[in-house]
Design an enzyme around this catalytic site. Structure first.
Site, mmCIF file in Angstrom:
data_model
loop_
_atom_site.group_PDB
_atom_site.id
_atom_site.type_symbol
_atom_site.label_atom_id
_atom_site.label_comp_id
_atom_site.label_asym_id
_atom_site.label_seq_id
_atom_site.Cartn_x
_atom_site.Cartn_y
_atom_site.Cartn_z
ATOM 1 N N CYS A 86 0.833 -1.189 -0.132
ATOM 2 C CA CYS A 86 0.034 -0.103 0.083
ATOM 3 C C CYS A 86 0.813 1.259 0.007
ATOM 4 O O CYS A 86 1.567 1.415 -0.884
ATOM 5 C CB CYS A 86 -1.194 -0.088 1.244
ATOM 6 N N HIS A 203 -3.553 -5.390 0.899
ATOM 7 C CA HIS A 203 -3.094 -5.505 2.253
ATOM 8 C C HIS A 203 -3.075 -7.135 2.815
ATOM 9 O O HIS A 203 -4.069 -7.686 3.437
ATOM 10 C CB HIS A 203 -3.624 -5.062 3.325
ATOM 11 N N GLU A 205 -1.368 -8.329 5.023
ATOM 12 C CA GLU A 205 -1.382 -8.708 6.559
ATOM 13 C C GLU A 205 -2.769 -8.390 7.291
ATOM 14 O O GLU A 205 -2.946 -8.805 8.448
ATOM 15 C CB GLU A 205 -0.243 -7.387 7.324
#
Lengths: 234, 84
Positions: A86, A203, A205
């Protein structure tokens, strides 16, 4: 495998990345402050999401001048693994470690939603746990994720197979309707020619445990953790 | 010296802000509008002994930070202090 997660003023996904690395995968973790001039022996450096330096002027424009970025540039030149997620992708483009730029979403809206990604490279340390043509379900969360590069750069990226992730539908079809931000060629993530610097808008994560609604992102972290790719760094 | 820097999206870059403003103007009845591009205006005050030197320095500032050559063009004009 030792991961370093870079923290700029305004970074917000550092702890999420750190959680996956040390709590979910039980790997070595250290945080790197933007003023650090030593990468502390990390094998992989992650530039996480957020709004480094408030994204003033342009996303990533100020962050690229942070002291830690000079070391990250040298580390990448030596073949070290650098992974921008990002805002981290935006910083890597501003720093010239990846080609192109991320501009305002075509819709002008901040998009926070699940997206599907077609995996086009599985020979990389970042994607070795994925299957060819696999579709990952990973959330996006950005206002400036619209990938742009001039036609010559874009065709070079395509010819060299540097597009790693492309927005697609759940069946893996790369269609305009599956493109959440207007990115050219539905590009969601690219790698440098050498294959050691990856930038991606989605993303991973945020989807590394089933409790979060999906765990596809863990495959990427696991790929890096298990990669035999060891780097000689000082 | 004051440099008035204007940064605009390159013609080949899609400018969703410009398109949206154009639509807004059309909705207000300004049908003569054929295109709108939204950019940035930056004022830089600097010390320089000559205009030539200032021009070179501001050019460098634009290349290194104020504009991203991948997506933006820049231009600027210089003005001596006190004429704002």
């Amino acid at each position: 495998m030792k991961f370093g997660v870079v923290v700029f003023p305004g970074t917000w996904s550092d702890r999420d990345c750190g959680w996956v690395i040390d709590q979910v995968l039980n790997q070595d973790l250290t945080y790197l402050w933007h003023k650090d001039t030593d990468l502390k022996g990390c094998d992989c450096v992650i530039l996480p999401g957020g709004f480094a330096y408030g994204d003033y002027l342009r996303t990533g424009a100020i962050a690229r001048f942070a002291p830690v970025m000079e070391k990250i540039g040298e580390f990448a030149d030596r073949g070290g693994l650098v992974w921008g997620i990002c805002n981290g992708f935006q910083v890597l483009c501003e720093a010239g470690l990846l080609p192109g730029a991320l501009i305002r979403n075509a819709s002008l809206e901040f998009r926070c939603q699940w997206s599907h990604l077609l995996v086009e490279r599985t020979d990389l340390p970042f994607t070795s746990r994925c299957d060819d043509g696999e579709v990952l379900r990973v959330p996006i969360s950005h206002g400036e994720g619209n990938y742009f590069a001039d036609p010559a750069t874009l065709s070079k990226l395509e010819q060299r197979g540097q597009v790693v992730f492309r927005y697609c539908d759940a069946q893996g079809r790369v269609l305009p309707g599956a493109n959440p931000n207007g990115s050219l060629h539905n590009i969601a993530g690219i790698v440098n020619a050498r294959g050691n610097v990856l930038g991606m808008m989605p993303h991973p994560e945020r989807c590394a445990e089933a409790e979060l609604g999906g765990a596809d992102g863990l495959k990427l972290f696991r790929s890096v953790a298990e990669s035999a790719f060891k780097v000689l760094v000082s | 010296m004051i440099a008035r820097v204007i940064v605009t999206p390159k013609a080949v870059v899609n400018d969703p802000q410009g398109i949206t403003v154009k639509q807004g103007l059309a909705a207000l009845g300004f049908r003569e509008v054929t295109d709108v591009r939204v950019g940035k205006y930056i004022e830089v005050s600097l010390d320089a002994s000559t205009e030539h030197e200032a021009r070179q320095r501001v050019e460098e500032m634009c290349r290194q930070l104020l504009a991203n050559h991948v997506i933006e063009d820049f231009r600027f004009e210089l003005q001596r202090d006190g004429h704002r």
